[in-house]
Motif scaffolding. Structure first.
Motif, PDB file in Angstrom:
ATOM      1  N   HIS A  68      -9.652   0.975  -3.217  1.00 60.52           N
ATOM      2  CA  HIS A  68      -9.715  -0.447  -2.875  1.00 60.52           C
ATOM      3  C   HIS A  68     -10.879  -0.738  -1.923  1.00 60.52           C
ATOM      4  N   ILE A  69     -11.108   0.139  -0.955  1.00 58.49           N
ATOM      5  CA  ILE A  69     -12.231  -0.067  -0.030  1.00 58.49           C
ATOM      6  C   ILE A  69     -13.544   0.005  -0.789  1.00 58.49           C
ATOM      7  N   LYS A  70     -13.653   0.950  -1.700  1.00 59.63           N
ATOM      8  CA  LYS A  70     -14.873   1.078  -2.509  1.00 59.63           C
ATOM      9  C   LYS A  70     -15.114  -0.181  -3.333  1.00 59.63           C
ATOM     10  N   GLU A  71     -14.049  -0.716  -3.931  1.00 60.68           N
ATOM     11  CA  GLU A  71     -14.185  -1.915  -4.759  1.00 60.68           C
ATOM     12  C   GLU A  71     -14.584  -3.132  -3.920  1.00 60.68           C
ATOM     13  N   GLU A  74     -18.138  -3.053  -3.188  1.00 64.71           N
ATOM     14  CA  GLU A  74     -18.914  -3.412  -4.378  1.00 64.71           C
ATOM     15  C   GLU A  74     -18.797  -4.891  -4.705  1.00 64.71           C
ATOM     16  N   GLY A  75     -18.056  -5.641  -3.841  1.00 66.13           N
ATOM     17  CA  GLY A  75     -17.969  -7.085  -4.016  1.00 66.13           C
ATOM     18  C   GLY A  75     -16.844  -7.551  -4.916  1.00 66.13           C
ATOM     19  N   ARG A  76     -15.883  -6.678  -5.176  1.00 65.14           N
ATOM     20  CA  ARG A  76     -14.769  -7.046  -6.051  1.00 65.14           C
ATOM     21  C   ARG A  76     -13.477  -7.220  -5.250  1.00 65.14           C
ATOM     22  N   SER A  77     -12.664  -8.169  -5.667  1.00 66.68           N
ATOM     23  CA  SER A  77     -11.363  -8.380  -5.033  1.00 66.68           C
ATOM     24  C   SER A  77     -10.403  -7.271  -5.458  1.00 66.68           C
ATOM     25  N   VAL A  78      -9.383  -7.019  -4.622  1.00 73.41           N
ATOM     26  CA  VAL A  78      -8.375  -6.005  -4.944  1.00 73.41           C
ATOM     27  C   VAL A  78      -6.980  -6.601  -4.772  1.00 73.41           C
ATOM     28  N   GLU A  79      -6.018  -5.962  -5.407  1.00 75.76           N
ATOM     29  CA  GLU A  79      -4.624  -6.370  -5.282  1.00 75.76           C
ATOM     30  C   GLU A  79      -3.904  -5.378  -4.377  1.00 75.76           C
ATOM     31  N   GLN A  80      -3.740  -5.753  -3.126  1.00 72.09           N
ATOM     32  CA  GLN A  80      -3.109  -4.889  -2.125  1.00 72.09           C
ATOM     33  C   GLN A  80      -1.599  -4.826  -2.339  1.00 72.09           C
ATOM     34  N   PRO A  81      -0.998  -3.633  -2.270  1.00 68.37           N
ATOM     35  CA  PRO A  81       0.454  -3.531  -2.449  1.00 68.37           C
ATOM     36  C   PRO A  81       1.220  -4.247  -1.341  1.00 68.37           C
ATOM     37  N   ILE A  86      12.262  -2.087   4.931  1.00 64.45           N
ATOM     38  CA  ILE A  86      13.718  -2.140   4.800  1.00 64.45           C
ATOM     39  C   ILE A  86      14.178  -1.277   3.629  1.00 64.45           C
ATOM     40  N   THR A  87      13.489  -1.406   2.488  1.00 63.05           N
ATOM     41  CA  THR A  87      13.886  -0.655   1.280  1.00 63.05           C
ATOM     42  C   THR A  87      13.024   0.585   1.053  1.00 63.05           C
ATOM     43  N   CYS A  88      11.969   0.745   1.856  1.00 57.92           N
ATOM     44  CA  CYS A  88      11.026   1.868   1.695  1.00 57.92           C
ATOM     45  C   CYS A  88      10.418   1.893   0.298  1.00 57.92           C
ATOM     46  N   SER A  89      10.072   0.721  -0.200  1.00 64.81           N
ATOM     47  CA  SER A  89       9.533   0.647  -1.560  1.00 64.81           C
ATOM     48  C   SER A  89       8.458  -0.426  -1.662  1.00 64.81           C
ATOM     49  N   ARG A  90       7.618  -0.290  -2.685  1.00 61.60           N
ATOM     50  CA  ARG A  90       6.620  -1.298  -2.996  1.00 61.60           C
ATOM     51  C   ARG A  90       7.221  -2.352  -3.901  1.00 61.60           C
ATOM     52  N   SER A  91       6.783  -3.569  -3.711  1.00 62.84           N
ATOM     53  CA  SER A  91       7.211  -4.643  -4.598  1.00 62.84           C
ATOM     54  C   SER A  91       6.602  -4.420  -5.975  1.00 62.84           C
ATOM     55  N   LYS A  92       7.436  -4.559  -7.000  1.00 61.74           N
ATOM     56  CA  LYS A  92       6.945  -4.396  -8.371  1.00 61.74           C
ATOM     57  C   LYS A  92       6.367  -5.702  -8.915  1.00 61.74           C
ATOM     58  N   ASP A  93       6.675  -6.815  -8.265  1.00 59.95           N
ATOM     59  CA  ASP A  93       6.270  -8.122  -8.781  1.00 59.95           C
ATOM     60  C   ASP A  93       5.237  -8.832  -7.915  1.00 59.95           C
ATOM     61  N   GLU A  94       4.964  -8.296  -6.737  1.00 58.71           N
ATOM     62  CA  GLU A  94       4.125  -9.027  -5.784  1.00 58.71           C
ATOM     63  C   GLU A  94       3.018  -8.142  -5.229  1.00 58.71           C
ATOM     64  N   THR A  95       1.805  -8.692  -5.141  1.00 53.06           N
ATOM     65  CA  THR A  95       0.684  -8.056  -4.452  1.00 53.06           C
ATOM     66  C   THR A  95      -0.027  -9.126  -3.626  1.00 53.06           C
ATOM     67  N   VAL A  96      -0.936  -8.693  -2.772  1.00 52.88           N
ATOM     68  CA  VAL A  96      -1.740  -9.617  -1.976  1.00 52.88           C
ATOM     69  C   VAL A  96      -3.195  -9.490  -2.428  1.00 52.88           C
ATOM     70  N   THR A  97      -3.783 -10.580  -2.856  1.00 50.40           N
ATOM     71  CA  THR A  97      -5.183 -10.562  -3.273  1.00 50.40           C
ATOM     72  C   THR A  97      -6.081 -10.543  -2.040  1.00 50.40           C
ATOM     73  N   VAL A  98      -6.915  -9.514  -1.951  1.00 53.60           N
ATOM     74  CA  VAL A  98      -7.854  -9.384  -0.834  1.00 53.60           C
ATOM     75  C   VAL A  98      -9.270  -9.513  -1.391  1.00 53.60           C
ATOM     76  N   ARG A  99     -10.013 -10.449  -0.838  1.00 56.48           N
ATOM     77  CA  ARG A  99     -11.377 -10.693  -1.296  1.00 56.48           C
ATOM     78  C   ARG A  99     -12.390 -10.076  -0.321  1.00 56.48           C
ATOM     79  N   PRO A 100     -13.549  -9.721  -0.798  1.00 55.97           N
ATOM     80  CA  PRO A 100     -14.566  -9.127   0.075  1.00 55.97           C
ATOM     81  C   PRO A 100     -14.944 -10.059   1.222  1.00 55.97           C
TER      82      PRO A 100
END
Length: 203
Positions: A68-71, A74-81, A86-100
């Motif tokens: 993600h840092i590399k992308e 390079e000027g590309r957005s990434v989808e952060q988990p 509380i559940t010790c798990s990643r959301s399967k339906d939700e990410t956070v869009t991070v732009r350069p």
């Protein structure tokens, strides 16, 4: 683009430092928290989750974080988990869009333990703080923000937080370009760092 790594033990004041820097740089900066990249434990039992060592480098998906840092560089957005303590798990339906942005801050207790990640950083800051202060902050935070009991926090601190700090986090201080003593309360250091970043960006 400038990549800034900010490391330090749990409760050292990293978040305070990050907020202070972002407050001065405003829309020029985005923050990538290591904590969003914990490996998913949704397949584990409650006991396995309780016993899991969240302070060991193996608990972090560094492969995804480095990609993600590399992308971003390079000027590309990434989808952060999105990770739940509380559940010790990643959301399967939700990410956070991070732009350069002009400044990318990568923050977390273990970010200096990964050589590939370190190599992508232009400036590395280590936030240092008294052990007693860190313990009190960890207890208060985990109870208030992560739904843990005092007994759970103390047990975890004894079994993993302190040993892993001594084995991995404190030794990673040697990779830092700047060590900030007094944790997030060191306003002078934060002002100097922010001014330095601004000067580099202007060039």
């Amino acid at each position: 683009m400038m990549i800034i790594g900010i490391a330090g033990g749990s409760g050292s004041g990293k978040t305070t430092v990050v907020k202070a820097i972002t407050g001065q740089l405003k829309d020029k900066v985005v923050v990538i928290p290591q904590d969003a990249y914990y490996k998913d434990l949704s397949h584990c039992t409650d006991q396995e989750k309780r016993d899991h060592n969240f302070d060991h480098p193996d608990s972090i998906d560094f492969e995804l974080l480095c990609r993600h840092i590399k992308e971003l560089k390079e000027g590309r957005s990434v989808e952060q988990p999105v990770y739940s303590y509380i559940t010790c798990s990643r959301s399967k339906d939700e990410t956070v869009t991070v732009r350069p942005a002009e400044v990318i801050i990568v923050e977390g207790i273990l970010v200096f333990t990964c050589p590939e990640l370190r190599e992508q950083m232009d400036i590395k800051l280590f936030v240092d703080a008294d052990d007693d202060d860190r313990v009190m902050r960890v207890i208060s935070r985990d109870i208030a923000e992560r739904g843990k009991t005092a007994e759970w926090v103390i047990e975890r601190y004894t079994k993993t937080v302190k040993p892993m700090y001594l084995q991995f986090i404190e030794p990673s201080k040697r990779y830092a370009d700047i060590i900030i003593p007094q944790g997030g309360h060191n306003k002078v250091a934060i002002d100097v760092i922010s001014a330095t970043i601004e000067k580099v960006l202007q060039k």
